[in-house]
Design a protein around this motif. Structure first.
Motif, mmCIF file in Angstrom:
data_model
loop_
_atom_site.group_PDB
_atom_site.id
_atom_site.type_symbol
_atom_site.label_atom_id
_atom_site.label_comp_id
_atom_site.label_asym_id
_atom_site.label_seq_id
_atom_site.Cartn_x
_atom_site.Cartn_y
_atom_site.Cartn_z
ATOM 1 N N PHE A 160 0.835 -1.204 0.000
ATOM 2 C CA PHE A 160 0.000 0.000 0.000
ATOM 3 C C PHE A 160 0.871 1.256 0.000
ATOM 4 O O PHE A 160 0.607 2.227 -0.708
ATOM 5 C CB PHE A 160 -0.922 0.020 1.221
ATOM 6 C CG PHE A 160 -1.931 -1.103 1.258
ATOM 7 C CD1 PHE A 160 -2.744 -1.358 0.170
ATOM 8 C CD2 PHE A 160 -2.046 -1.909 2.373
ATOM 9 C CE1 PHE A 160 -3.678 -2.384 0.199
ATOM 10 C CE2 PHE A 160 -2.974 -2.938 2.409
ATOM 11 C CZ PHE A 160 -3.785 -3.182 1.318
ATOM 12 N N VAL A 161 1.927 1.208 0.825
ATOM 13 C CA VAL A 161 2.835 2.354 0.914
ATOM 14 C C VAL A 161 3.563 2.568 -0.408
ATOM 15 O O VAL A 161 3.654 3.698 -0.910
ATOM 16 C CB VAL A 161 3.843 2.142 2.063
ATOM 17 C CG1 VAL A 161 4.840 3.296 2.142
ATOM 18 C CG2 VAL A 161 3.122 1.975 3.386
ATOM 19 N N LEU A 162 4.055 1.487 -1.005
ATOM 20 C CA LEU A 162 4.808 1.602 -2.248
ATOM 21 C C LEU A 162 3.915 2.032 -3.403
ATOM 22 O O LEU A 162 4.361 2.795 -4.283
ATOM 23 C CB LEU A 162 5.492 0.275 -2.571
ATOM 24 C CG LEU A 162 6.603 -0.161 -1.611
ATOM 25 C CD1 LEU A 162 7.187 -1.502 -2.038
ATOM 26 C CD2 LEU A 162 7.703 0.886 -1.534
ATOM 27 N N VAL A 163 2.675 1.565 -3.445
ATOM 28 C CA VAL A 163 1.760 1.991 -4.506
ATOM 29 C C VAL A 163 1.494 3.486 -4.406
ATOM 30 O O VAL A 163 1.526 4.223 -5.409
ATOM 31 C CB VAL A 163 0.436 1.202 -4.442
ATOM 32 C CG1 VAL A 163 -0.619 1.843 -5.345
ATOM 33 C CG2 VAL A 163 0.659 -0.243 -4.868
ATOM 34 N N SER A 164 1.222 3.966 -3.208
ATOM 35 C CA SER A 164 0.995 5.398 -3.017
ATOM 36 C C SER A 164 2.238 6.198 -3.408
ATOM 37 O O SER A 164 2.144 7.232 -4.098
ATOM 38 C CB SER A 164 0.623 5.663 -1.552
ATOM 39 O OG SER A 164 0.493 7.048 -1.311
ATOM 40 N N PHE A 165 3.400 5.713 -2.997
ATOM 41 C CA PHE A 165 4.653 6.391 -3.300
ATOM 42 C C PHE A 165 4.902 6.411 -4.813
ATOM 43 O O PHE A 165 5.294 7.446 -5.387
ATOM 44 C CB PHE A 165 5.786 5.676 -2.574
ATOM 45 C CG PHE A 165 7.140 6.284 -2.754
ATOM 46 C CD1 PHE A 165 7.513 7.418 -2.052
ATOM 47 C CD2 PHE A 165 8.061 5.723 -3.630
ATOM 48 C CE1 PHE A 165 8.777 7.985 -2.211
ATOM 49 C CE2 PHE A 165 9.318 6.279 -3.802
ATOM 50 C CZ PHE A 165 9.669 7.410 -3.088
ATOM 51 N N ALA A 166 4.671 5.274 -5.480
ATOM 52 C CA ALA A 166 4.907 5.179 -6.919
ATOM 53 C C ALA A 166 3.912 6.033 -7.706
ATOM 54 O O ALA A 166 4.262 6.627 -8.729
ATOM 55 C CB ALA A 166 4.821 3.723 -7.365
ATOM 56 N N THR A 167 2.677 6.128 -7.253
ATOM 57 C CA THR A 167 1.680 6.956 -7.930
ATOM 58 C C THR A 167 2.030 8.438 -7.809
ATOM 59 O O THR A 167 1.902 9.204 -8.771
ATOM 60 C CB THR A 167 0.286 6.686 -7.345
ATOM 61 O OG1 THR A 167 -0.008 5.284 -7.451
ATOM 62 C CG2 THR A 167 -0.779 7.479 -8.096
ATOM 63 N N GLN A 168 2.466 8.858 -6.631
ATOM 64 C CA GLN A 168 2.819 10.263 -6.414
ATOM 65 C C GLN A 168 3.980 10.689 -7.304
ATOM 66 O O GLN A 168 4.061 11.857 -7.710
ATOM 67 C CB GLN A 168 3.166 10.487 -4.942
ATOM 68 C CG GLN A 168 1.990 10.347 -4.002
ATOM 69 C CD GLN A 168 2.428 10.150 -2.570
ATOM 70 O OE1 GLN A 168 3.624 10.202 -2.256
ATOM 71 N NE2 GLN A 168 1.463 9.913 -1.682
ATOM 72 N N ARG A 169 4.866 9.767 -7.630
ATOM 73 C CA ARG A 169 6.052 10.113 -8.411
ATOM 74 C C ARG A 169 5.933 9.669 -9.867
ATOM 75 O O ARG A 169 6.939 9.531 -10.563
ATOM 76 C CB ARG A 169 7.291 9.501 -7.754
ATOM 77 C CG ARG A 169 7.714 10.310 -6.523
ATOM 78 C CD ARG A 169 8.372 9.502 -5.471
ATOM 79 N NE ARG A 169 8.693 10.339 -4.310
ATOM 80 C CZ ARG A 169 7.800 10.690 -3.372
ATOM 81 N NH1 ARG A 169 6.530 10.295 -3.479
ATOM 82 N NH2 ARG A 169 8.155 11.457 -2.354
ATOM 83 N N ALA A 170 4.698 9.459 -10.298
ATOM 84 C CA ALA A 170 4.398 9.178 -11.704
ATOM 85 C C ALA A 170 5.039 7.891 -12.201
ATOM 86 O O ALA A 170 5.252 7.724 -13.406
ATOM 87 C CB ALA A 170 4.817 10.356 -12.587
ATOM 88 N N VAL A 171 5.347 6.982 -11.308
ATOM 89 C CA VAL A 171 5.825 5.664 -11.727
ATOM 90 C C VAL A 171 4.643 4.834 -12.218
ATOM 91 O O VAL A 171 4.757 4.065 -13.179
ATOM 92 C CB VAL A 171 6.558 4.960 -10.575
ATOM 93 C CG1 VAL A 171 7.053 3.589 -11.000
ATOM 94 C CG2 VAL A 171 7.708 5.818 -10.080
ATOM 95 N N LEU A 172 3.498 4.980 -11.569
ATOM 96 C CA LEU A 172 2.258 4.304 -11.945
ATOM 97 C C LEU A 172 1.183 5.355 -12.167
ATOM 98 O O LEU A 172 1.139 6.379 -11.476
ATOM 99 C CB LEU A 172 1.807 3.338 -10.852
ATOM 100 C CG LEU A 172 2.768 2.203 -10.460
ATOM 101 C CD1 LEU A 172 2.210 1.457 -9.253
ATOM 102 C CD2 LEU A 172 2.985 1.246 -11.621
ATOM 103 N N ASP A 173 0.299 5.115 -13.139
ATOM 104 C CA ASP A 173 -0.829 6.022 -13.311
ATOM 105 C C ASP A 173 -1.888 5.701 -12.257
ATOM 106 O O ASP A 173 -1.916 4.586 -11.701
ATOM 107 C CB ASP A 173 -1.418 5.902 -14.719
ATOM 108 C CG ASP A 173 -1.979 4.516 -14.999
ATOM 109 O OD1 ASP A 173 -3.095 4.218 -14.529
ATOM 110 O OD2 ASP A 173 -1.282 3.712 -15.676
ATOM 111 N N PRO A 174 -2.766 6.652 -11.923
ATOM 112 C CA PRO A 174 -3.745 6.430 -10.844
ATOM 113 C C PRO A 174 -4.618 5.202 -11.043
ATOM 114 O O PRO A 174 -4.934 4.494 -10.080
ATOM 115 C CB PRO A 174 -4.569 7.719 -10.853
ATOM 116 C CG PRO A 174 -3.631 8.753 -11.403
ATOM 117 C CD PRO A 174 -2.810 8.034 -12.429
ATOM 118 N N GLY A 175 -5.029 4.921 -12.281
ATOM 119 C CA GLY A 175 -5.873 3.748 -12.519
ATOM 120 C C GLY A 175 -5.157 2.457 -12.173
ATOM 121 O O GLY A 175 -5.726 1.559 -11.540
#
Length: 630
Positions: free
Chosen positions: A352-367
């Motif tokens: 959960f922490v890594l997904v939030s971190f990766a989304t904030q830094r544009a590693v993953l798109d929100p969807g």
């Protein structure tokens, strides 16, 4: 205030209802917490967006859990786990990341996105797995220890993952603002690489040195207040302070807490810390599991049920396959292999922490981030079911390590000792020190090897086997001592030896009073309750503390000793096999009368002050002298 109390009532009420029900159904407490979260969240809507905020708070339960686990591990033990930490845990993280990244790339995702997903899903649930292992008493098995080693390695791996993820940012992506991250205190922002390393090492050293040198004086300072709540406050301060310090240097709070626990494992305050933090750990972990269940996005699940189900099943299959291969590579037994495989096949809360971190830094798109959050939550929800599958498999499997063939016994002894645990070892040393020969038989090869290490000879084998007893000299031995752990086996052995050797003296260890009666009926001459003498000694020390002189306390102990022995001998004649003692009216009535007689005798002795004048009921008869039950 009213809103907070209402939310607290909902969470606590759901836990109180769901968890005992799940435990009674044999599903475990974790599944009960998760089910409670699903009911009060997606199904009824009693809780909403605040569940995510509560989850951040409840993650301190994971931190406390690792701190308490660290308290159970001495540094020497942790060093002994280095092969599993580096080899087994490192291979699991690397292989899982590589395979999942490869599958994602094959499905059409960008390589950096696939690598990010692989890193996130390589982690397993420390909270759920360790809680379940503890509940099911599996932590001390080989599979449990290997599982813990991998979980600890994963927690350590979170640190380089947090450093690597920003490098995988999508070229045209826009980082999401994270006001909380900017507002948080950081000791490493803006520092060069060597500066970050220096500050990080200093923070870890501060935790270690504080645990070694400052804990004792701080506890002494707190002790002078004579306030129980101050110990609890200090325990919480240690854990929360470590979490804050680790956060300021970019390390995992759980890892820092674990390190502090290991440092304090040899401290005299270890048990104090455990007792103070245990209730908080349990409640916070339960709250965390509830928020996981409440956070499941059933709307997204309804929109893409097949894709999400395939993703969850694929994740469990991939991780399970890798874990199974590693278990064979590291030569785990059958039950341990399946415990290791099924126990770690889910994603973890750090995801959960890594997904939030990766989304904030544009590693993953929100969807994609929302999809991963749902996959992680559902895989965690499946973990208790995987443990149920392990239970079903293990119940149908033989022991992992078949025992070797029994040793050939080439000597006869005056005394034969069946079973050589703590009880049998002490008796064996005493008898041999007096110059008599003994033959020791035990069905635990590890125990026999330990004895041989210290120069004490013993034989591996089942001491209830007639052929081994014959080889040990049961036909000529003068004493048979029965100290096996299995109560039924001990009773059967006593009955067998009495049948073939009516003249031999049989000394047997009893677990409890009912076992005394069973051994008495089987023909044992001397029956020793394993905790009887030590309990009387502890009681005598208490009497001395309460004001009796050493002589008076010893006299009361002797009176009680003789009276209780006589009581057991008399009640043995009233005991009925297969009938609970509470339902045996004659037994209960006589026991109450004998207890009353003992209290009267002790009271009269205290009033008279005469030495040796107390009459012990039932003591001194010929039968009493021939059959002893201590």
């Amino acid at each position: 205030m009213e809103t907070f109390l209402l939310q607290a009532t909902i969470y606590l009420g759901a836990a109180v209802i769901a968890v005992p029900l799940a435990a009674r159904l044999g599903l475990g407490s974790v599944l009960g917490y998760l089910a409670a979260g699903i009911v009060i969240g997606p199904l009824t809507g009693l809780v909403g967006s605040e569940a995510q905020d509560i989850q951040h708070f409840a993650e301190f339960g994971v931190v406390m859990m690792l701190f308490l686990i660290g308290l159970e591990l001495e540094p020497r033990t942790l060093w002994g786990m280095r092969d599993r930490l580096i080899g087994l845990g490192g291979l699991q993280v690397l292989l899982t990341t590589a395979v999942i990244a490869g599958v994602c790339t094959w499905l059409g995702y960008a390589p950096q996105t696939g690598l990010a997903i692989g890193l996130i899903l390589a982690l397993s649930s420390t909270a759920i797995v360790l809680q379940t292992l503890t509940e099911k008493n599996l932590m001390r098995t080989q599979g449990g220890r290997s599982t813990f080693s991998v979980l600890l390695t994963q927690d350590i791996a979170v640190i380089p993952m947090l450093a690597l993820l920003p490098l995988l940012a999508i070229a045209d992506g826009t980082p999401v603002a994270d006001a909380e991250a900017h507002a948080a205190l950081s000791l490493v922002d803006g520092l060069p690489g060597w500066g970050v390393t220096l500050v990080t090492v200093a923070a870890v050293a501060a935790v270690v040195l504080t645990g070694i040198y400052l804990t004792r004086p701080v506890f002494r300072y707190i002790h002078h207040a004579h306030l129980r709540e101050m110990y609890t406050a200090l325990a919480l301060l240690i854990v929360v302070g470590i979490a804050v310090l680790m956060g300021t240097v970019g390390l995992s709070p759980a890892l820092g807490a674990f390190l502090a626990g290991v440092v304090l494992a040899n401290s005299e305050f270890r048990h104090e810390l455990e007792s103070d933090l245990q209730p908080f750990k349990g409640l916070l972990l339960g709250l965390f599991f509830i928020t996981v269940g409440a956070g499941i996005d059933f709307a997204l699940l309804a929109a893409q049920p097949l894709a999400i189900a395939a993703a969850v099943a694929g994740l469990i299959a991939i991780k399970g396959g890798i874990l199974y291969a590693l278990s064979r590579l590291f030569r785990m037994g059958g039950k341990d292999r399946w415990l290791f495989t099924l126990g770690l096949a889910q994603a973890g809360e750090f995801g959960f922490v890594l997904v939030s971190f990766a989304t904030q830094r544009a590693v993953l798109d929100p969807g994609m981030g929302q999809m991963l959050l749902l996959v992680i939550a559902l895989s965690m929800l499946a973990t208790p079911l995987l443990f149920l599958g392990y239970g079903w498999l293990s119940a149908r499997m033989d022991d992992d390590d078949p025992k070797p063939d029994a040793d050939e016994i080439a000597e006869h002894g005056t005394v034969i000792i069946a079973g050589t645990g703590r009880f049998g070892q002490m008796a064996n040393r005493l008898i041999r020190s007096a110059g008599f020969t003994t033959v020791v038989i035990d069905n635990d090869p590890a125990t026999i090897e330990t004895l041989r290490t210290f120069g004490i000879h013993g034989y591996f084998g089942d001491p209830t086997r007639p052929d081994l007893l014959a080889a040990a000299g049961i036909g000529t031995a003068r004493v048979m001592m029965v100290a096996v752990d299995d109560k039924d086996a001990a009773t059967r052995l006593v009955a067998y030896v009495r049948r073939i050797r009516p003249d031999i003296r049989i000394i047997a260890r009893a677990r409890d009073r009912v076992h005394v009666y069973e051994l008495y009926a089987a023909g044992a001459d001397d029956i020793v309750r394993e905790m009887f003498d030590s309990s009387l000694r502890a009681g005598r020390y208490a009497l001395e503390t309460l004001g009796l002189s050493a002589f008076e306390a010893a006299e009361v102990q002797a009176i009680f000793y003789q009276s209780d022995r006589a009581m057991v001998r008399e009640l043995a004649t009233l005991w009925k096999p297969g009938v609970p003692v509470a339902q045996n009216a004659a037994y209960v009535a006589r026991a109450r009368q004998l207890n009353a007689d003992l209290e009267t005798a002790l009271a009269a002795r205290a009033q008279s002050g005469e030495d040796g004048g107390t009459v012990i009921p039932g003591d001194g008869t010929a039968a009493d002298q021939n059959r002893r039950a201590d």
